[in-house]
Design an enzyme around this catalytic site. Structure first.
Site, mmCIF file in Angstrom:
data_model
loop_
_atom_site.group_PDB
_atom_site.id
_atom_site.type_symbol
_atom_site.label_atom_id
_atom_site.label_comp_id
_atom_site.label_asym_id
_atom_site.label_seq_id
_atom_site.Cartn_x
_atom_site.Cartn_y
_atom_site.Cartn_z
ATOM 1 C CB CYS A 150 12.505 1.691 -10.429
ATOM 2 S SG CYS A 150 12.228 0.126 -9.630
HETATM 3 N N1 LIG Z 1 7.203 0.764 -6.390
HETATM 4 C C1 LIG Z 1 8.125 1.098 -7.380
HETATM 5 O O1 LIG Z 1 9.119 1.887 -7.151
HETATM 6 C C2 LIG Z 1 7.467 0.737 -8.869
HETATM 7 C C3 LIG Z 1 8.693 1.203 -9.833
HETATM 8 C C4 LIG Z 1 8.350 0.746 -11.230
HETATM 9 C C5 LIG Z 1 7.234 0.161 -11.375
HETATM 10 N N2 LIG Z 1 6.581 -0.448 -10.552
HETATM 11 C C6 LIG Z 1 5.130 -1.128 -10.902
HETATM 12 O O2 LIG Z 1 4.006 -0.295 -10.621
HETATM 13 C C7 LIG Z 1 3.003 -1.485 -10.291
HETATM 14 C C8 LIG Z 1 2.441 -1.092 -8.962
HETATM 15 O O3 LIG Z 1 3.396 -1.046 -7.855
HETATM 16 P P1 LIG Z 1 3.287 -0.450 -6.382
HETATM 17 O O4 LIG Z 1 4.620 -0.471 -5.860
HETATM 18 O O5 LIG Z 1 2.515 0.639 -6.297
HETATM 19 O O6 LIG Z 1 2.587 -1.563 -5.814
HETATM 20 P P2 LIG Z 1 1.705 -1.704 -4.486
HETATM 21 O O7 LIG Z 1 1.959 -0.921 -3.489
HETATM 22 O O8 LIG Z 1 1.424 -3.080 -3.810
HETATM 23 O O9 LIG Z 1 0.130 -1.486 -5.110
HETATM 24 C C9 LIG Z 1 -0.535 -2.361 -6.011
HETATM 25 C C10 LIG Z 1 -2.100 -1.780 -6.022
HETATM 26 O O10 LIG Z 1 -2.817 -2.596 -7.096
HETATM 27 C C11 LIG Z 1 -3.973 -2.963 -6.627
HETATM 28 N N3 LIG Z 1 -4.303 -4.321 -7.022
HETATM 29 C C12 LIG Z 1 -3.676 -5.622 -6.855
HETATM 30 N N4 LIG Z 1 -4.184 -6.933 -7.428
HETATM 31 C C13 LIG Z 1 -4.936 -6.147 -8.533
HETATM 32 C C14 LIG Z 1 -5.751 -6.487 -9.331
HETATM 33 N N5 LIG Z 1 -5.668 -8.036 -9.651
HETATM 34 N N6 LIG Z 1 -6.525 -5.614 -10.127
HETATM 35 C C15 LIG Z 1 -6.529 -4.466 -9.952
HETATM 36 N N7 LIG Z 1 -5.826 -4.044 -8.917
HETATM 37 C C16 LIG Z 1 -4.939 -4.596 -8.033
HETATM 38 C C17 LIG Z 1 -3.680 -3.181 -5.162
HETATM 39 O O11 LIG Z 1 -4.585 -3.275 -4.140
HETATM 40 P P3 LIG Z 1 -6.142 -2.777 -4.203
HETATM 41 O O12 LIG Z 1 -6.949 -2.633 -5.369
HETATM 42 O O13 LIG Z 1 -6.846 -3.329 -3.061
HETATM 43 O O14 LIG Z 1 -5.918 -1.298 -3.897
HETATM 44 C C18 LIG Z 1 -2.862 -1.807 -4.802
HETATM 45 O O15 LIG Z 1 -3.724 -0.707 -4.478
HETATM 46 C C19 LIG Z 1 3.829 -2.798 -10.176
HETATM 47 O O16 LIG Z 1 3.592 -3.495 -11.427
HETATM 48 C C20 LIG Z 1 5.127 -2.539 -9.902
HETATM 49 O O17 LIG Z 1 6.009 -3.438 -10.280
HETATM 50 C C21 LIG Z 1 6.684 -0.101 -8.929
#
Ligand SMILES: NC(=O)c1ccc[n+]([C@@H]2O[C@H](COP(=O)([O-])OP(=O)(O)OC[C@H]3O[C@@H](n4cnc5c(N)ncnc54)[C@H](OP(=O)(O)O)[C@@H]3O)[C@@H](O)[C@H]2O)c1
Length: 345
Positions: A150
Site C-alpha cells: 500500500c
Molecule cells: N491490510 C492492508 O492494508 C494491506 C495492504 C497491502 C498488502 N497487504 C498484504 O495482504 C496480505 C493480507 O493482509 P491482511 O491485512 O488481510 O492480513 P490479515 O488481516 O492478518 O489476514 C491474513 C489472512 O491470512 C490467513 N493466513 C495466515 N497464515 C496463513 C497461512 N500460512 N496459509 C494460509 N492462510 C494464512 C489468516 O488466517 P486464517 O487462514 O485463519 O483465516 C487471515 O485470514 C499480507 O501479505 C499483507 O501484507 C495488506
C-alpha cells in the site's frame, strides 16, 4: 465465468476481495479459505455481506483449490505465499498475490528485509509487478502477479512521473506517509490497539520499514538509475486510507502549473487516477472504499516539488489493485467491478 479462490479470505485484504468480487461480472468466487474460520458462513462473520453470498469458509487444501478455481487470490502474510504460490502455479492456476513474497526482484534484498531466504529465484523472475499505471504491458496473460504494497503504491504514483521525466536532482526521495490502522491487518496488537492509536500519531519503523526496498526498486526503474528513499511511515487514527507525500529537489525550476500539467499528461488515460489542479491537495476521504488514487502536486517557494497521493489502503492499496490486475490478466475491462464511488460523508 472465471472461478476464483480467495486464500486467507477472512483477513482484511481477503474480505475486501470478497466484497469486490461478489459484484464482478466475470469472476465467480468458488472458494474462500481460512484455517481459523473453516466451517463458518462468510455472512456470519461479516454481516455486511448479507444477502450477497452463501459461501462458507473452508480449510486451505491445495488439491481442493486446484479443482475448484482457475485463479487464486492470495491474501496471506508474507512467507505463506512462498509455500502456496509454487504449488498452485504447478497445478495450472493463475496466482494474484497480495503479499510481499514476489515483489522484490533480488532474492538477497528480500532475505535482508524479510529475514527469510527466498525459495524461488525462478518465480521472482517470472512474477509481474502489478502497478498498472506504471507498467501494464506485461500483465496480460501473466501467471503470477505480485501486487504492490500500500505505501509503495501511493509513493510510486506520486513520485514516478517526476523521476521518469528526469526532473529530480540527485538520486534520493523523501517520503512522509500515513496509513489507517487496517494496514496492519486484522489481528490486534499492542501497537495497533485502539487506546494506543486513537488521538495519537507516531512515526514507526523509520529506516527499517519493509516497504523501503520496494519503493527504491520502483523509483530506480522510473529514474533509470539507483534511487534511495528516506521513508517515514505513521499510523493515523482512522480505519482505512493512506496518504504518501514525496519531496523532490528539482534540477531546473518549474511552476506548480507546469508540474500539474506534466502529471496530467503522464496519467491522461488512467481510469482510476485524478491529478488535482494546482493549489489543491487530495484527502483520503475522496477515495475511501474505491480503487482510485488522487494526486496533488505543487512546487513550493523553495523550489521543492511536493506530490501527495491518497488511496484506500485496502482497495487501490490491496484488493482493488489485485482485481484491476486480474482484469488485465484475463483481458476483461480494466475497470470491471471497480467503478464504485466513495461516499461523500
Ligand atoms: N491490510 C492492508 O492494508 C494491506 C495492504 C497491502 C498488502 N497487504 C498484504 O495482504 C496480505 C493480507 O493482509 P491482511 O491485512 O488481510 O492480513 P490479515 O488481516 O492478518 O489476514 C491474513 C489472512 O491470512 C490467513 N493466513 C495466515 N497464515 C496463513 C497461512 N500460512 N496459509 C494460509 N492462510 C494464512 C489468516 O488466517 P486464517 O487462514 O485463519 O483465516 C487471515 O485470514 C499480507 O501479505 C499483507 O501484507 C495488506
Amino acid at each position: 465465468m472465471t472461478r476464483a479462490a480467495i486464500i486467507g479470505a477472512p483477513g482484511y485484504a481477503g474480505v475486501e476481495l470478497t466484497r469486490l468480487l461478489l459484484g464482478h461480472p466475470s469472476f465467480e468466487i468458488t472458494l474462500a479459505t481460512s484455517n481459523a474460520q473453516a466451517g463458518r458462513a462468510v455472512t456470519d462473520m461479516y454481516p455486511s455481506l448479507g444477502g450477497l453470498t452463501s459461501l462458507v469458509y473452508t480449510e486451505p487444501n491445495l488439491e481442493h483449490i486446484a479443482q475448484m478455481a482457475d485463479v487464486a487470490f492470495l491474501a496471506v502474510p508474507h512467507t505463506a505465499a512462498l509455500e502456496i504460490a509454487p504449488q498452485l502455479l504447478l497445478a495450472g492456476l493463475t496466482v494474484i498475490d497480495a503479499s510481499a513474497d514476489y515483489r522484490l526482484k533480488d532474492p538477497e534484498v528480500y532475505e535482508r528485509w524479510y529475514q527469510v531466504a527466498h525459495s524461488s529465484d525462478e518465480l521472482l523472475e517470472r512474477a509481474v509487478y502489478g502497478l498498472p499505471e506504471l507498467d501494464r504491458s506485461t500483465l496480460p496473460g501473466a501467471q503470477l502477479v505480485a501486487c504492490p504494497g500500500c505505501y509503495p503504491t501511493a509513493t510510486l504514483l506520486a513520485a514516478a512521473p517526476a523521476f521518469e521525466a528526469e526532473l529530480v536532482a540527485g538520486s534520493r526521495a523523501f517520503v512522509d506517509a500515513k496509513s489507517g490502522v487496517s494496514g496492519a491487518g486484522k489481528t490486534p496488537s499492542a501497537s495497533t490497539h485502539y487506546p494506543t492509536v486513537n488521538e495519537a500519531i507516531q512515526p514507526y519503523k523509520v529506516g527499517t520499514h519493509r516497504h523501503t526496498p520496494e519503493i527504491e526498486q520502483g523509483l530506480s526503474i522510473a529514474a533509470g538509475h539507483p534511487v534511495s528513499v528516506v521513508f517515514v511511515p505513521h499510523l493515523v487514527p482512522m480505519s482505512r486510507g493512506l496518504l504518501a507525500t514525496v519531496y523532490l529537489d528539482l534540477i531546473e525550476p518549474m511552476s506548480s502549473d507546469e508540474a500539474v500539467e506534466l502529471y496530467r499528461e503522464r496519467y491522461a488515460n488512467e481510469p482510476f487516477l485524478t491529478v488535482h489542479p494546482a493549489g489543491r491537495m487530495p484527502s483520503t476521504a475522496e477515495v475511501r472504499g474505491t480503487n482510485r488514487a488522487h494526486i496533488g502536486v505543487t512546487v513550493d517557494r523553495t523550489g521543492v516539488l511536493v506530490a501527495a497521493c491518497v488511496i484506500d489502503n485496502l482497495v487501490k492499496g490491496t484488493a482493488g489493485q489485485a482485481l484491476q490486475c486480474a482484469n488485465i490478466v484475463y483481458g476483461y475491462e480494466e475497470t470491471a467491478g471497480l467503478l464504485i464511488p466513495a461516499p461523500v460523508v
